[in-house]
Design a protein around this motif. Structure first.
Motif, PDB file in Angstrom:
ATOM      1  N   ARG A   1       0.828  -1.202   0.000  1.00 22.04           N
ATOM      2  CA  ARG A   1       0.000   0.000   0.000  1.00 22.04           C
ATOM      3  C   ARG A   1       0.866   1.258   0.000  1.00 22.04           C
ATOM      4  O   ARG A   1       0.501   2.275  -0.589  1.00 22.04           O
TER       5      ARG A   1
ATOM      6  N   GLN B   1       0.781   8.023  -6.959  1.00 23.60           N
ATOM      7  CA  GLN B   1      -0.161   6.979  -6.560  1.00 23.60           C
ATOM      8  C   GLN B   1      -0.392   6.091  -7.778  1.00 23.60           C
ATOM      9  O   GLN B   1      -0.653   6.592  -8.875  1.00 23.60           O
TER      10      GLN B   1
ATOM     11  N   GLY C   1      -8.622  -0.849  -7.287  1.00 22.38           N
ATOM     12  CA  GLY C   1      -8.008  -1.265  -6.039  1.00 22.38           C
ATOM     13  C   GLY C   1      -7.724  -0.048  -5.172  1.00 22.38           C
ATOM     14  O   GLY C   1      -7.954   1.093  -5.572  1.00 22.38           O
ATOM     15  N   PRO C   2      -7.185  -0.278  -3.957  1.00 21.13           N
ATOM     16  CA  PRO C   2      -6.941   0.819  -3.025  1.00 21.13           C
ATOM     17  C   PRO C   2      -5.745   1.687  -3.378  1.00 21.13           C
ATOM     18  O   PRO C   2      -5.589   2.778  -2.843  1.00 21.13           O
TER      19      PRO C   2
END
Lengths: 112, 115
Positions: free
Chosen positions: B9, B88, B107-108
């Motif tokens: 992440r 990101q 997705g995250p």
């Protein structure tokens, strides 16, 4: 080249009011247009899709219009709530059916 | 909530390192995408795939590679990370099936910082 314009300035509204966000595009003839919601640090979440032969689509408190003559879509949130605060992205099919082009989004703040 | 997983992440690495960002999905969707997004900016398509053994380049693909050996897995590799890669990275899927097509599930994201 293909271009999507969304208001870069944040929209601030009072709880209970209707929020209206605008998406304009140029050099496109997209078969469909989509709206996504994105929260900070998260991936976008799909909200609504409207096709070129549809003028309006609704889902609960959300309404989207699609004017292919003006090359514009309006996204409305009625009876807005603080939980609606997020960035809303407009996205269009690229004309060839292979890719989706995303706008930079408009940040919405709903105050209690 | 779509079943799309991205790891790591968060990642902080030094310049010149080789890194692989992982993306996996359990929905059986054939189409998969990688996007890069800077704060307040639009998503830029890096790579996409129509299915196993299919990969296509997007707008920002020149410094990265992808593979699609299995339907559920679509990793993105940066051979030599640079500070300009700080961003990101978002993975997304899409179904070919009528009634589900044209909607992407994201997705995250992986937040990458290159020092």
């Amino acid at each position: 080249s293909q271009k999507i314009e969304q208001n870069s300035e944040a929209l601030n509204i009072q709880e209970g009011k209707t929020a209206t966000l605008t998406c304009n595009y140029t050099n496109y003839s997209p078969a469909y247009l989509q709206w996504y919601r994105q929260d900070p640090g998260r991936g976008p979440v799909f909200l609504l899709l409207i096709r070129e032969n549809e003028k309006e689509k609704r889902k609960e408190r959300l309404k989207v219009t699609f004017d292919t003559t003006l090359k514009q879509s309006l996204f409305h949130i009625t009876a807005s709530q603080p939980a609606d605060s997020a960035t809303y992205l407009c996205a269009l099919e690229d004309g060839g059916g292979f890719k989706t082009i995303f706008g930079a989004g408009t940040r919405l703040f709903v105050k209690a | 909530e779509a079943d799309i997983y991205q790891t790591p992440r968060y990642l902080v690495i030094g310049t010149g390192k080789k890194i692989t960002l992982e993306c996996s999905q359990t929905m059986g969707h054939d189409k998969m995408y990688w996007y890069q997004q800077d704060p307040g900016m639009e998503l830029h398509l890096i790579h996409y795939s129509y299915g196993v053994n299919s990969t296509e380049k997007g707008d920002l693909s020149s410094e990265s590679t992808v593979s699609r050996i299995r339907t559920e897995h679509f990793p993105l590799t940066l051979e030599s990370a640079r500070p300009s890669h700080t961003s990101q990275y978002l993975c997304a899927t899409e179904s070919f099936w009528r009634g589900e097509a044209d909607t992407q599930y994201f997705g995250p994201g992986t937040r990458l910082t290159v020092l």
